[in-house]
Design a protein around this motif. Structure first.
Motif: not given
Length: 581
Positions: A280-286
Motif C-alpha cells: 500500500k505504497r504509492s509509486a508516485a511519491t516513493l
C-alpha cells in the motif's frame, strides 16, 4: 532451554540520550528556493554545496577503476559469443535477489541466450556458492557468476572447477585470509582495489560489471542497432542498495536516486510495482524508506523462511498478473515472518526484562526453538534495547540441533566482522564459518561451543569498546524554528533524499505540550501537539509505544513527513522518541 551469556560483573544499561548533529561547515551556493533547514541538514551530513546532492547518472564513478573487471568481462564476452550456458549464483536476501534479477535481465539484454540462475536454500545448501549448491546444478553450466557472495567460497569454487565449470565471483563482502581460486573476482573491498567507493552493494557490483561488459561488446561491434539500455535495471539496483543498508555515499545515492526516479515515473518492473501495491505504497511519491521498510522485507521473508526463487521470479517477470500473484505469496510469507519474529523478540526481551545491568558487553543469545532465518532480526532488536553488540543463535535446521547458525548486529565503533576474525584467530576451529560487514555478520558453530563463543565474544567486545560507546544516543538535527513545521518543508524533505544508511533521514527535536491524544490501533498514539512558542497545533503519530499515555509536556524527536489522505496532503510529525520535559 534459552541461554543468555551473562558473565561475572554487570554494566548498567544506558538510557537514551538525545544528541544533535553539528554542521560540518558553512553552506554556500544554494538556490533561495532550498529551505534553510534543508541546507542545515545537508551541512550536518558533510554536504555544503549543491554539487553534493546533484545525483545525476553522469556523475556515477567510472567502472574503469574497479579491479577484476577485465578478466570478468573477457570471460562473459566469450560466453555470449560462444553461446555458453551461464548460471547466476545468487543469495537469499534482497540484495542477492535484486542482484540476480539484474544479472539475468542484463545479460539477456547484452545478447546472452542461455542464462539461468540458482539461489541456495539456507537450510539445505548453506550460504554462498557451497559444494552442495554446485553439486545440485543440473544441467551443469559452463560459467558460474556469483552475485552478493563468493568471496569466501573456497570449497565451492574448487568443486565447480573439479566439474569443469569456470567461476566469476562478484561480491562486496570483506575478504578473509584466503580467497577462492576463481577465474575472475570483482569486489571493491579486496585489498588494493582502487575503486573509490567501497560501499557498493552486491547488486551495485553486478550493475558495474554489466556497464563494463556493454562497453567491451560495443568495442567489438556487437550492437548492430541501438545498444541495450541498462538504465532499465536501476529500479532493481536502487531496491537492493537501500535494502542492504550499505552506506549511501554519493555514488550509492546516484544509483538509488536514479532508480527511485524510475519508479516514481511509472517505469518500474512489474514485480516492484506489485510489491508496492501489496505494501500500500504509492509509486508516485516513493521514498527510499519505502524500499527499505516495505518492499525489501517482503523479498527477504522468502529467503528467511522458504525459497528466494519466489522473490527472484517476481522481479524477473514482465507480466503484471504473474507479478501480483507472486507478490501476494511474498506478502503472505512476510506476515508469517512478522508473527514468528514477534514471538522470538518477545522471548529475547523476556530473557533480559527487568535487568538494570547486564554483565556482557558483547551479548550472545540462544534459544533452541528459534528459527535460523529470523535470528538476525532478533539480534537487531536486542542490540537496540541493550545498546551493545548482540548475536542471536538458533539450530541450523530442524534436523540438525548439533550446529547453530547465528546472526549479529553491532553498534557504532565495533566492527563485527573483524571481531569474529579476532575470535577465529585466537581460538581456531571454534567458529566453523563467518562473514559479513562492520554492522552485521553471520556465523555458524557447534551447539556445545556456544558458551565458549559467548565468553570469547564478550572478551573481544570488552577489549574494543570504550565505555562511552555504551551510551545509547539518538542524533537529531536540532529544533525546527517556530512556523517551520509546514507542508512546504515536509515536501522538500521527502524529495531531497535519498536518505538512508550513513545519510540519515532528517530528525528533529522540540518541546511540545500535549493538547490531546487517543489510542490508534494497538500500541500506537494519535496526538495533537502544541508548540508553546507560537501556540500552533500539529498532527502527530507514534507507533509501537510502551507507555500508557504521553506526558503533558514532552520533548519529542520526530520526522516531519507528508500525510496523504484521500488526495489531500498535510504535514505530520512522526514521533520516534518521547520523554517528559
Amino acid at each position: 532451554m534459552a541461554s543468555l551469556a551473562l558473565l561475572a560483573r554487570g554494566v548498567a544499561l544506558s538510557t537514551l540520550e538525545l544528541r544533535r548533529r553539528e554542521p560540518q561547515g558553512e553552506p554556500s551556493g544554494w538556490d533561495a528556493a532550498v529551505h534553510p533547514v534543508l541546507q542545515r541538514i545537508y551541512a550536518a551530513r558533510g554536504v555544503l554545496q549543491p554539487v553534493g546532492v546533484e545525483h545525476r547518472l553522469q556523475r556515477l564513478l567510472s567502472p574503469q577503476s574497479l579491479g577484476g573487471l577485465d578478466a570478468a568481462i573477457d570471460l562473459l564476452a566469450a560466453a555470449i559469443r560462444d553461446d555458453q550456458a551461464i548460471l547466476i549464483a545468487g543469495d537469499y536476501d534482497c540484495d542477492g535477489a535484486t542482484g540476480t534479477a539484474v544479472a539475468v535481465r542484463g545479460l539477456r539484454l547484452l545478447g546472452a541466450k542461455r542464462v539461468s540462475y540458482a539461489v541456495p536454500n539456507r537450510f539445505v545448501h548453506g550460504y554462498g556458492l557451497t559444494p552442495a549448491l554446485v553439486d545440485s546444478l543440473q544441467p551443469r553450466p559452463q560459467l558460474i557468476v556469483t552475485v552478493d557472495n563468493g568471496v569466501a567460497s573456497v570449497a565451492g569454487v574448487a568443486r565447480a572447477h573439479e566439474l569443469g565449470m569456470r567461476v566469476i565471483v562478484t561480491d562486496h563482502h570483506l575478504p578473509g585470509e584466503r580467497l577462492p581460486d576463481c577465474d575472475a573476482m570483482v569486489n571493491p573491498n579486496l585489498v588494493g582495489d582502487g575503486f573509490p567507493s567501497k560501499a557498493l552493494a552486491g547488486v551495485g557490483v553486478m550493475f558495474y560489471l554489466l556497464l563494463a561488459l556493454r562497453a567491451k561488446l560495443r568495442g567489438q561491434g556487437a550492437f548492430a542497432g541501438s545498444e541495450p539500455d541498462l538504465s532499465t535495471l536501476l529500479d532493481l539496483v536502487a531496491l537492493g542498495t537501500v535494502a542492504d543498508l550499505v552506506p549511501l555515499d554519493f555514488n550509492n545515492r546516484v544509483l538509488a536516486a536514479a532508480g527511485i526516479k524510475r519508479i516514481r515515473s511509472g517505469r518500474a518492473c512489474a514485480g516492484i510495482n506489485a510489491l508496492l501495491e501489496c505494501a500500500k505504497r504509492s509509486a508516485a511519491t516513493l521514498c527510499a524508506s519505502d524500499l527499505g521498510y516495505s518492499v525489501g522485507p517482503r523479498l527477504n521473508a522468502a529467503g528467511r523462511l522458504e525459497d528466494m526463487h519466489i522473490g527472484i521470479e517476481c522481479l524477473l517477470t514482465d507480466d503484471a498478473a504473474t507479478a501480483r500473484r507472486l507478490a501476494g505469496e511474498l506478502d503472505a510469507i512476510n506476515r508469517t515472518r512478522r508473527e514468528l519474529q514477534a514471538d522470538m523478540v518477545a522471548e529475547a526481551e523476556a530473557m533480559t526484562a527487568g535487568l538494570t545491568d547486564i554483565a556482557a558487553i558483547g551479548v550472545a543469545l540462544y534459544e533452541p526453538s528459534w528459527h535460523a532465518g529470523v535470528v538476525g532480526l532478533v539480534a537487531s532488536k536486542l542490540k537496540e534495547r541493550l545498546h551493545r553488540p548482540a548475536v542471536a543463535f538458533a539450530p541450523a535446521s530442524e534436523d540438525d540441533a548439533d550446529h547453530l547458525r547465528g546472526s549479529g548486529r553491532s553498534i557504532p565503533g565495533f566492527h563485527l566482522r573483524d571481531a569474529l576474525a579476532m575470535i577465529d584467530a585466537r581460538q581456531p576451529g571454534l567458529i566453523e564459518r563467518f562473514g559479513g560487514h562492520a554492522m552485521a555478520a553471520g556465523l555458524s558453530l557447534r551447539a556445545v561451543d556456544f558458551p565458549r563463543f559467548a565468553a570469547a565474544f564478550d572478551a573481544v567486545a570488552r577489549e574494543l569498546i570504550a565505555p562511552e560507546r555504551l551510551q545509547a544516543a539518538l542524533y537529531t538535527d536540532g529544533e525546527l524554528p517556530a512556523g517551520s513545521l509546514s507542508l512546504e518543508l515536509a515536501l522538500q524533505l521527502r524529495a531531497a533524499g535519498p536518505w538512508g544508511q550513513a545519510f540519515p533521514e532528517p530528525l528533529f527535536d522540540n518541546l511540545f505540550e500535549c493538547a490531546g491524544w487517543k489510542p490508534m490501533g494497538e500500541g500506537h498514539w494519535r496526538l495533537s501537539l502544541r508548540d508553546p512558542r507560537d501556540g500552533s497545533v500539529h498532527d502527530a503519530v507514534m507507533f509501537n509505544v510502551d507507555s500508557a499515555a504521553p506526558p503533558t509536556r514532552l520533548r519529542a524527536a520526530y520526522e516531519l513527513v507528508v500525510n496523504d489522505w484521500q488526495g489531500r496532503e498535510s504535514p505530520r510529525l512522526l514521533l520516534r522518541h518521547v520523554e517528559p520535559a
